[in-house]
Design a protein around this motif. Structure first.
Motif, PDB file in Angstrom:
ATOM      1  N   TYR A  65      68.056  40.133  21.196  1.00  0.00           N
ATOM      2  CA  TYR A  65      68.980  39.290  21.961  1.00  0.00           C
ATOM      3  C   TYR A  65      70.138  38.826  21.084  1.00  0.00           C
ATOM      4  CZ  TYR A  65      65.439  38.994  25.654  1.00  0.00           C
ATOM      5  OH  TYR A  65      64.541  39.301  26.644  1.00  0.00           O
ATOM      6  N   ARG A  96      61.758  31.379  22.397  1.00  0.00           N
ATOM      7  CA  ARG A  96      62.586  30.949  23.521  1.00  0.00           C
ATOM      8  C   ARG A  96      63.448  29.733  23.175  1.00  0.00           C
ATOM      9  NH1 ARG A  96      62.052  32.387  28.738  1.00  0.00           N
ATOM     10  NH2 ARG A  96      59.936  33.164  28.388  1.00  0.00           N
ATOM     11  N   SER A  97      62.869  28.744  22.479  1.00  0.00           N
ATOM     12  CA  SER A  97      63.620  27.529  22.169  1.00  0.00           C
ATOM     13  C   SER A  97      64.730  27.806  21.166  1.00  0.00           C
ATOM     14  CB  SER A  97      62.678  26.444  21.635  1.00  0.00           C
ATOM     15  OG  SER A  97      62.036  26.870  20.445  1.00  0.00           O
ATOM     16  N   ALA A 100      67.480  29.509  23.010  1.00  0.00           N
ATOM     17  CA  ALA A 100      68.162  28.556  23.880  1.00  0.00           C
ATOM     18  C   ALA A 100      69.183  27.732  23.099  1.00  0.00           C
ATOM     19  CB  ALA A 100      67.143  27.636  24.546  1.00  0.00           C
ATOM     20  N   GLY A 103      72.358  29.353  23.230  1.00  0.00           N
ATOM     21  CA  GLY A 103      72.872  29.632  24.556  1.00  0.00           C
ATOM     22  C   GLY A 103      72.457  30.982  25.096  1.00  0.00           C
ATOM     23  N   ILE A 104      71.343  31.526  24.578  1.00  0.00           N
ATOM     24  CA  ILE A 104      70.864  32.850  24.981  1.00  0.00           C
ATOM     25  C   ILE A 104      69.654  32.705  25.901  1.00  0.00           C
ATOM     26  CG2 ILE A 104      69.881  35.029  24.184  1.00  0.00           C
ATOM     27  CD1 ILE A 104      71.387  34.604  21.549  1.00  0.00           C
ATOM     28  N   ASP A 105      69.704  33.334  27.044  1.00  0.00           N
ATOM     29  CA  ASP A 105      68.586  33.348  27.980  1.00  0.00           C
ATOM     30  C   ASP A 105      67.680  34.526  27.649  1.00  0.00           C
ATOM     31  OD1 ASP A 105      66.865  33.079  30.106  1.00  0.00           O
ATOM     32  OD2 ASP A 105      68.258  33.940  31.578  1.00  0.00           O
ATOM     33  N   ARG A 106      66.441  34.249  27.341  1.00  0.00           N
ATOM     34  CA  ARG A 106      65.494  35.317  27.008  1.00  0.00           C
ATOM     35  C   ARG A 106      64.994  35.955  28.307  1.00  0.00           C
ATOM     36  NH1 ARG A 106      59.798  34.661  23.847  1.00  0.00           N
ATOM     37  NH2 ARG A 106      59.157  34.246  25.987  1.00  0.00           N
ATOM     38  N   ASP A 107      65.863  36.757  28.905  1.00  0.00           N
ATOM     39  CA  ASP A 107      65.595  37.350  30.206  1.00  0.00           C
ATOM     40  C   ASP A 107      64.784  38.642  30.065  1.00  0.00           C
ATOM     41  OD1 ASP A 107      65.941  37.653  33.047  1.00  0.00           O
ATOM     42  OD2 ASP A 107      67.399  39.225  32.600  1.00  0.00           O
ATOM     43  N   THR A 134      68.337  46.310  30.571  1.00  0.00           N
ATOM     44  CA  THR A 134      68.485  44.922  30.145  1.00  0.00           C
ATOM     45  C   THR A 134      69.655  44.760  29.177  1.00  0.00           C
ATOM     46  OG1 THR A 134      66.883  45.298  28.373  1.00  0.00           O
ATOM     47  CG2 THR A 134      66.037  44.410  30.450  1.00  0.00           C
TER      48      THR A 134
END
Length: 325
Positions: A65, A96-97, A100, A103-107, A134
Motif C-alpha cells: 500500500y 491498519r492503524s 490509517a 491516510g491509506i485505506d487498507r482495502d 486492487t
C-alpha cells in the motif's frame, strides 16, 4: 528456517553488525521490519548485505500500500543483486492503524497481497506486466530481473493463512504461543490441500522474543511489542488465552492517546505469556520446542532482549538447542 528480525529503530550500521553476529550464531535469514516511522528497511538491508556472506536477507513484513507492488519488486531485486542472490520477500497487508496514520485505506488486503505476489514474480522473471485489480500496472518491466526470490506471506487470520499456504513459498505466522500456532496449523492444512504451486512450502512462527539471564529483565523488555500486539488482537484469540477484552482495550486506548508508558504498564502477565516468548534461555528454549511442534521454523522477532547483541546470542543458542536432532 532459523530467522531473526531487526527493527530499523536503530542505525543501519548497528543492524549490519547485528546481522553479521546473527550469521555467526547460525541464523539462516534476517528480516528488516518496515514501518514508516523507522529507518528505511531497504537501505538497512543493503548495509546488512555488505556485512554478511551467507544469511538470506529481506524486508519483513513490507506492505503493498505504501509502495506500488512494481516498486517493491524493484527494491527486492536490488537486494538480490547487492547480496549475490540472497534476497527473500516478507509480504503482508500491513498494520491498519499505521496505514490509517498515512491516510491509506487498507482495502481488500487478501486480494492486494495475492495480486502483488503474482506481479512481483512476473517482473522478476523479466516479463512485461499489465494488470488492473486492487492496483494498476501498465506495460511495466524491470531493468534488473531476478528470478527465484521466495515470497513469505505474513498472516494471522484464517483467510490469509489459507491463501499463503495455497500460493506463497512460505508463511510468517504472527504468533508466539503453541495454542495459536496449533490453530493456524489447521488453516494452513486447508490451504495446502488446494495448493497448485510447485515447490516446497515453509511455515514459520514470527514470534516476539525477549531473552536474558534475568527473567524479570527479559519480560520487562517484552512489554512494548506485546502492548501493540494485545491492542490489535482478535477477540477469539483473547478468549483462547483467558484475557479479558477490557484489559486489551485499555492497552489500546493508552496507545491511541500516545500514553505509551501507561500502555506498557497495563500489559498483564497473561499477555506476556500469550503474545511473546520472554524469559531465561532455558524458558525460551522450552517454548521454542513447543512452537516447533506446529511449524517448520521460527523467526525470532523483536525486541530480542534488554541487550540486543546478547539477545541475538542467547536466542541463537536456545534455537540451536531446540532444533538439535
Amino acid at each position: 528456517m532459523k530467522g531473526i528480525e531487526f527493527t530499523p529503530e536503530h542505525p543501519p550500521d548497528e543492524l549490519a553488525d547485528l546481522a553479521a553476529l546473527a550469521e555467526a550464531e547460525g541464523f539462516e535469514a534476517a528480516f528488516a521490519s518496515s514501518h514508516y516511522f523507522n529507518r528505511d528497511p531497504f537501505v538497512t538491508l543493503s548495509r546488512m548485505a555488505a556485512a554478511t556472506e551467507e544469511i538470506r536477507l529481506g524486508p519483513g513484513v513490507v506492505n503493498p500500500y505504501e509502495s506500488h507492488p512494481a516498486t517493491l519488486a524493484a527494491r527486492v531485486a536490488t537486494v538480490a543483486e547487492v547480496s549475490d542472490g540472497r534476497a527473500l520477500l516478507g509480504l503482508g497487508a500491513g498494520d491498519r492503524s499505521a496505514l490509517a496514520a498515512l491516510g491509506i485505506d487498507r482495502d481488500r488486503p487478501l486480494r492486494r497481497v495475492l495480486e502483488t505476489m503474482d506481479v512481483v514474480r512476473d517482473l522478476w522473471q523479466g516479463k512485461t506486466v499489465s494488470r488492473e485489480g486492487t492496483f494498476e500496472v501498465h506495460e511495466a518491466s524491470l531493468n534488473t530481473p531476478s528470478a527465484a526470490i521466495p515470497v513469505y506471506v505474513g498472516a494471522q487470520g484464517p483467510d490469509m493463512l489459507r491463501m499463503a499456504a495455497k500460493h506463497a513459498d512460505g508463511v510468517l505466522v504472527n504468533a508466539s504461543h503453541p495454542d495459536d500456532l496449533a490453530w493456524a496449523e489447521e488453516r494452513l492444512k486447508e490451504g495446502r490441500a488446494e495448493r497448485g504451486r510447485d515447490g516446497e512450502f515453509e511455515a514459520l512462527s514470527w514470534a516476539s522474543v525477549s531473552v536474558a539471564e534475568d527473567r524479570d529483565d527479559a519480560r520487562e523488555a517484552a512489554r512494548p511489542p506485546v502492548a501493540f500486539i494485545a491492542a490489535d488482537v482478535a477477540e477469539p484469540v483473547l478468549e483462547r488465552h483467558g484475557i479479558a477484552g477490557e484489559d486489551a482495550r485499555s492497552v489500546g486506548e493508552a496507545l491511541e492517546a500516545g500514553e505509551f508508558s501507561t500502555a506498557f504498564e497495563r500489559v498483564t502477565p497473561a499477555m506476556l505469556d500469550a503474545f511473546s516468548i520472554a524469559g531465561t534461555p532455558r524458558e525460551v528454549e522450552e517454548r521454542f520446542e513447543a512452537v516447533l511442534e506446529h511449524v517448520d521454523g521460527i523467526v525470532v522477532g523483536s525486541p530480542l532482549g534488554p541487550d540486543l547483541g546478547r539477545g541475538v546470542e542467547l536466542a541463537g543458542e536456545a534455537l540451536a538447542r531446540a532444533t538439535r536432532d
